[in-house]
Design an enzyme around this catalytic site. Sequence first.
Site, mmCIF file in Angstrom:
data_model
loop_
_atom_site.group_PDB
_atom_site.id
_atom_site.type_symbol
_atom_site.label_atom_id
_atom_site.label_comp_id
_atom_site.label_asym_id
_atom_site.label_seq_id
_atom_site.Cartn_x
_atom_site.Cartn_y
_atom_site.Cartn_z
ATOM 1 N N TYR A 201 52.859 54.778 36.017
ATOM 2 C CA TYR A 201 53.029 53.526 37.106
ATOM 3 C C TYR A 201 54.246 53.862 37.984
ATOM 4 O O TYR A 201 55.525 54.110 37.402
ATOM 5 C CB TYR A 201 53.541 52.325 36.298
ATOM 6 C CG TYR A 201 52.313 51.758 35.538
ATOM 7 C CD1 TYR A 201 51.502 50.820 35.702
ATOM 8 C CD2 TYR A 201 52.119 52.382 34.343
ATOM 9 C CE1 TYR A 201 50.742 50.154 35.077
ATOM 10 C CE2 TYR A 201 50.918 51.813 33.392
ATOM 11 C CZ TYR A 201 50.440 50.738 34.035
ATOM 12 O OH TYR A 201 49.358 50.268 33.042
ATOM 13 N N LYS A 297 46.073 43.598 31.342
ATOM 14 C CA LYS A 297 45.801 42.575 30.358
ATOM 15 C C LYS A 297 44.440 41.711 30.558
ATOM 16 O O LYS A 297 43.811 40.965 29.659
ATOM 17 C CB LYS A 297 46.937 41.687 30.387
ATOM 18 C CG LYS A 297 48.271 42.208 29.850
ATOM 19 C CD LYS A 297 48.185 42.178 28.339
ATOM 20 C CE LYS A 297 49.075 43.121 27.666
ATOM 21 N NZ LYS A 297 48.755 44.388 27.326
#
Length: 390
Positions: A201, A297
Site C-alpha cells: 500500500y 473489507k
Amino acid sequence: MRTQIAIIGSGPSGLLLGQLLTEAGIDNVILDRVGKDYILGRVRAGVLEEGTVGLLDEARSAFRLHAEGLPHDGFSLAFDGRDHRIDLYELTGGKRVTVYGQTEVTRDLMITREASGALTVYDAANATPHDFDSSSPYVTYEKDGVTHRIDCDFIAGCDGFHGASRKAVPEKVIRTFEKVYPFGWLGLLADVAPVNHELIYANHPRGFALCSMRSATRSRYYIQCSLDEKVEDWSDDRFWDELRRRLPTHHAQALKTAPSFEKSIAPLRSFVAEPMRFDRLFLVGDAAHIVPPTGAKGLNLAASDVHYLFEGLREFYDARSSAGIDAYSQKALARVWKAVRFSWWMTTMMHRFPDTGDFDQKIQEAELDYLTHSRAASTALAENYVGLPF
Ligand SMILES: Cc1cc2nc3c(=O)[nH]c(=O)nc-3n(C[C@H](O)[C@H](O)[C@H](O)COP(=O)(O)OP(=O)(O)OC[C@H]3O[C@@H](n4cnc5c(N)ncnc54)[C@H](O)[C@@H]3O)c2cc1C
C-alpha cells in the site's frame, strides 16, 4: 413455486447464504438478474479474512481455496521511499489473510450449489420483494416474457448496492449514511508475477497505489485517479509508468509488466443503510453497505452478515426461536460500522485529497510515522486488517 428462503442476488453473499442453508437442510432459491458468465467476469475483491475462509469451509466450498489461495502473514506500507512491513501474524498472535480472488470464490460456490441440486434462476428480470411486512412474503420476477412468483418464509436481499431489495423498503423506515470520496481507483489485471510476495500500500505525493495479486502469476494493481479520468486514456504503458513513479525505487525497478486483460475505474464510497431487517426482508452485504476497498473489507463484511443471518435462520427452523433473526440487524451493524471506520481511516491515511493543505499533509505523515513505530498502533491496524471476530 414455494421455498423457505428466497434469495435475490447471486454474488458472494447470496451464494454463501444459499450454500450454508442448503447444508443445514433449509430450502432456498436464488435469483439473479444477469447470467452466470457475466457474474464470473466481474473482477473485484481478493483478500479474505480467516472468518470468511471458515464460512467457506462450513459451506464445503473451500476445496480450491486451500490448494491455490496464498496465505499472507503481512503487508507493506510504502511511504518516504521506503517499505514499512506490518507483520500481521506476529502482531495478532498467529492470524493471517488469504489472497484468493472473488471470482474464484464465486465459481467455487456455484460449483457446490450445482452439485447440491439447489435452484438458481439466472437472467431473472425485475425481481421484486412483496408483502415482507406480512407472514406471507413473496418475490416476483420475469423470465422469457413470463412473470413468476416464489412464495417463501423470508426474503434475503443479497442484490448489491444497485439491487431491488433496499429500494423496496419504504423511505420512512430506512436511514442511510453516505460519504463519497473525491477520487477513484484505476485498476489493471495482468498475467505477470507480482512485484512483491505481499501487498504494498503506497502513499506517494502523486497519489495512492496498491500492488496486489490474485495468484503467483496474476497481478492486480491500482492507482488513485481523479473521477474525471477515462479508462481509454490509459494505455498499459501509461499505467505502468505511473505505478512505477509511486513505488519505492527497488519495487519500481523489480516491477514486471505484461499486457493487461482488464482495466477499469471504480469510484470510492462509504455507505450504510439502517436497519438491515424489515420484518421478513433482510439486507445482506453490499445491499446494505459499501466500503472503499482500501481496507479489503467489502467481501468480508458480506460474509459476516451471512454468518449472523444464517445462524438466526437455523435457530428459527431448528429451535422455533426468532431470537437470532431478531438480533441480526443489531449484530451485523455493530461489525459493519467498525469496518466502515477502518476503511475510511485507511483511505484517509493513504490517499492525497484534492483539498489537502500543508497542515493536513503533515498530519498524514505524522500518522504514518506513528503507525509504523508504535507497536500499539501497528497492532490496532493488524487486528482490523485480519478481521474483527464475528
Ligand atoms: C469494482 C469493484 C471493486 C471491488 N474491489 C474490492 C476489493 O478489492 N476488496 C474488497 O474487499 N471488496 C471489493 N469490492 C467489494 C466487493 O466486491 C463486494 O463487497 C462484494 O461483491 C459484495 O458481495 P454481495 O454478494 O453482497 O454483492 P454483489 O457482489 O454486488 O452481488 C450482487 C448480485 O445481485 C445481483 N443483482 C443486482 N440487482 C439485482 C436484481 N434487481 N435482481 C436480481 N439480482 C440482482 C447482481 O447481478 C449480483 O450478482 C469491489 C467492488 C466493486 C464494484
